[in-house]
Design a protein around this motif. Structure first.
Motif, PDB file in Angstrom:
ATOM      1  N   GLN A  90       0.850  -1.158  -0.177  1.00 42.52           N
ATOM      2  CA  GLN A  90      -0.053   0.007   0.015  1.00 42.52           C
ATOM      3  C   GLN A  90       0.908   1.378  -0.007  1.00 42.52           C
ATOM      4  N   LYS A 107      -8.598  -0.039 -16.367  1.00 49.52           N
ATOM      5  CA  LYS A 107      -9.129  -1.213 -15.488  1.00 49.52           C
ATOM      6  C   LYS A 107      -7.869  -1.598 -14.252  1.00 49.52           C
ATOM      7  N   TYR A 109      -5.633   0.857 -13.489  1.00 48.49           N
ATOM      8  CA  TYR A 109      -5.767   2.023 -12.403  1.00 48.49           C
ATOM      9  C   TYR A 109      -6.930   1.922 -11.383  1.00 48.49           C
ATOM     10  N   ASP A 110      -8.049   1.201 -12.022  1.00 44.31           N
ATOM     11  CA  ASP A 110      -9.288   1.432 -11.026  1.00 44.31           C
ATOM     12  C   ASP A 110      -8.741   0.359  -9.684  1.00 44.31           C
ATOM     13  N   VAL A 111      -8.411  -0.710 -10.038  1.00 43.41           N
ATOM     14  CA  VAL A 111      -7.821  -1.756  -9.048  1.00 43.41           C
ATOM     15  C   VAL A 111      -6.743  -1.359  -8.250  1.00 43.41           C
ATOM     16  N   LYS A 113      -6.075   1.781  -7.462  1.00 39.56           N
ATOM     17  CA  LYS A 113      -6.551   2.889  -6.657  1.00 39.56           C
ATOM     18  C   LYS A 113      -7.373   2.416  -5.430  1.00 39.56           C
ATOM     19  N   ASP A 114      -8.203   1.337  -5.639  1.00 40.80           N
ATOM     20  CA  ASP A 114      -9.159   0.580  -4.331  1.00 40.80           C
ATOM     21  C   ASP A 114      -8.035   0.072  -3.550  1.00 40.80           C
ATOM     22  N   LYS A 115      -6.920  -0.349  -4.043  1.00 45.55           N
ATOM     23  CA  LYS A 115      -5.854  -0.764  -2.887  1.00 45.55           C
ATOM     24  C   LYS A 115      -4.821   0.161  -2.410  1.00 45.55           C
ATOM     25  N   GLY A 116      -5.111   1.339  -2.654  1.00 47.82           N
ATOM     26  CA  GLY A 116      -4.270   2.570  -2.095  1.00 47.82           C
ATOM     27  C   GLY A 116      -3.081   2.741  -2.804  1.00 47.82           C
TER      28      GLY A 116
END
Length: 291
Positions: A90, A107, A109-111, A113-116
């Motif tokens: 993280q 795609k 990027y979205d994953v 971002k969800d992981k910080g």
């Protein structure tokens, strides 16, 4: 993040090897992984540390840079069960410098971002010469804060470094670059083949036209290789065809007709049928000169 973050580098091929070397010389601890370990030997001799898996590299790195062959390689490396996003720390930052699909970049990027985790798509232009001389053009998509944070690392590899917009913007910009190159490369090859057929000294012709309105990177840097019959890859034909397919698909999605790009792709595919997959893109000269 520390002043000199630990950098993990995946993909030590024609361009990646030089790019990673600049990072090592810039004072960073460098971890490397490549499917073929032999391609990383030069970097290991410079003090880089080998990682046996993508997961191992991800767990130990503050910044992870990838430059691999195809979108399916990118997807596996980032989204696979033993991929980067399954093991990354993280707060780390990811930079994919592969020329890949803009939708895939979004795609990932979205994953991330969800992981910080920060994530940029940052394809490059300049070929093997630009990589060796650390003067690549780097086209970046993603959050501006992430871009600013990793800019010092990007500046070790390139000179013209532009943040183009949100995730996917770097890939869209690289497609514009490849579209321009596709038709330019045809023009350079046709021009030099024409000069030869006319009985001219091709090198003198090149000296005359390279500083005029016809001047381009392809003419000045790849024209001499065409004349000398040196078709070693600065950028592989097989990878250029991959890029043109992505560009054509995205252009069609936007309702844009690109006949020059379609013709270039057709000519390059004819070259691959003759065994030129691993030649440099300037080997399109053979299409004209061998008629």
């Amino acid at each position: 993040m520390a002043d000199k973050p630990v950098v993990g580098f995946i993909g030590t091929g024609v361009m990646g090897k030089s790019m990673a070397s600049h990072i090592k010389k810039g004072g960073h601890e460098l971890l490397v992984y490549n499917r073929t370990k032999g391609k990383a030997e030069e970097l290991l001799n410079q003090g880089a540390v080998w990682c046996n898996t993508v997961a191992e590299l991800a767990e130990k790195s503050d910044v992870i840079i990838t430059i691999v062959g195809y979108p399916h390689d990118v997807e596996e490396i980032y989204l696979g069960e033993e991929g980067i996003l399954a093991h990354v720390r993280q707060g780390a930052n990811l930079i994919d410098m592969t020329t890949s699909n803009p939708q895939l970049s979004k795609k990932i990027y979205d994953v991330a971002k969800d992981k910080g985790v920060g994530c940029l798509d940052a394809p490059v232009s300049g070929g093997d010469i630009g990589a060796k001389e650390a003067r690549l053009a780097i086209m970046v998509g993603g959050d501006e804060d992430t871009f600013k944070e990793v800019y010092p690392i990007l500046s070790l590899m390139g000179q013209n470094i532009q943040h183009q917009g949100p995730a996917g913007s770097g890939q869209y910009t690289k497609m514009a670059n490849q579209i321009a190159i596709a038709s330019t490369m045809m023009g350079v090859a046709e021009s030099l083949a024409y000069a030869k057929k006319a009985g001219l000294d091709q090198k003198k012709v090149l000296d005359s036209i390279s500083t005029g309105a016809a001047g381009s990177f392809s003419l000045s840097n790849l024209g001499p290789r065409m004349i000398d019959g040196n078709f070693e890859p600065g950028f592989y034909i097989k990878h250029f065809i991959k890029d043109m397919k992505i560009a054509l698909e995205s252009a069609e999605t936007m309702g844009l007709h690109t006949p020059g790009l379609a013709l270039a792709k057709k000519l390059y595919e004819e070259l691959t049928e003759k065994g030129e997959d691993d030649s440099g893109t300037h080997a399109i000269y053979k299409y004209y000169i061998n008629q």
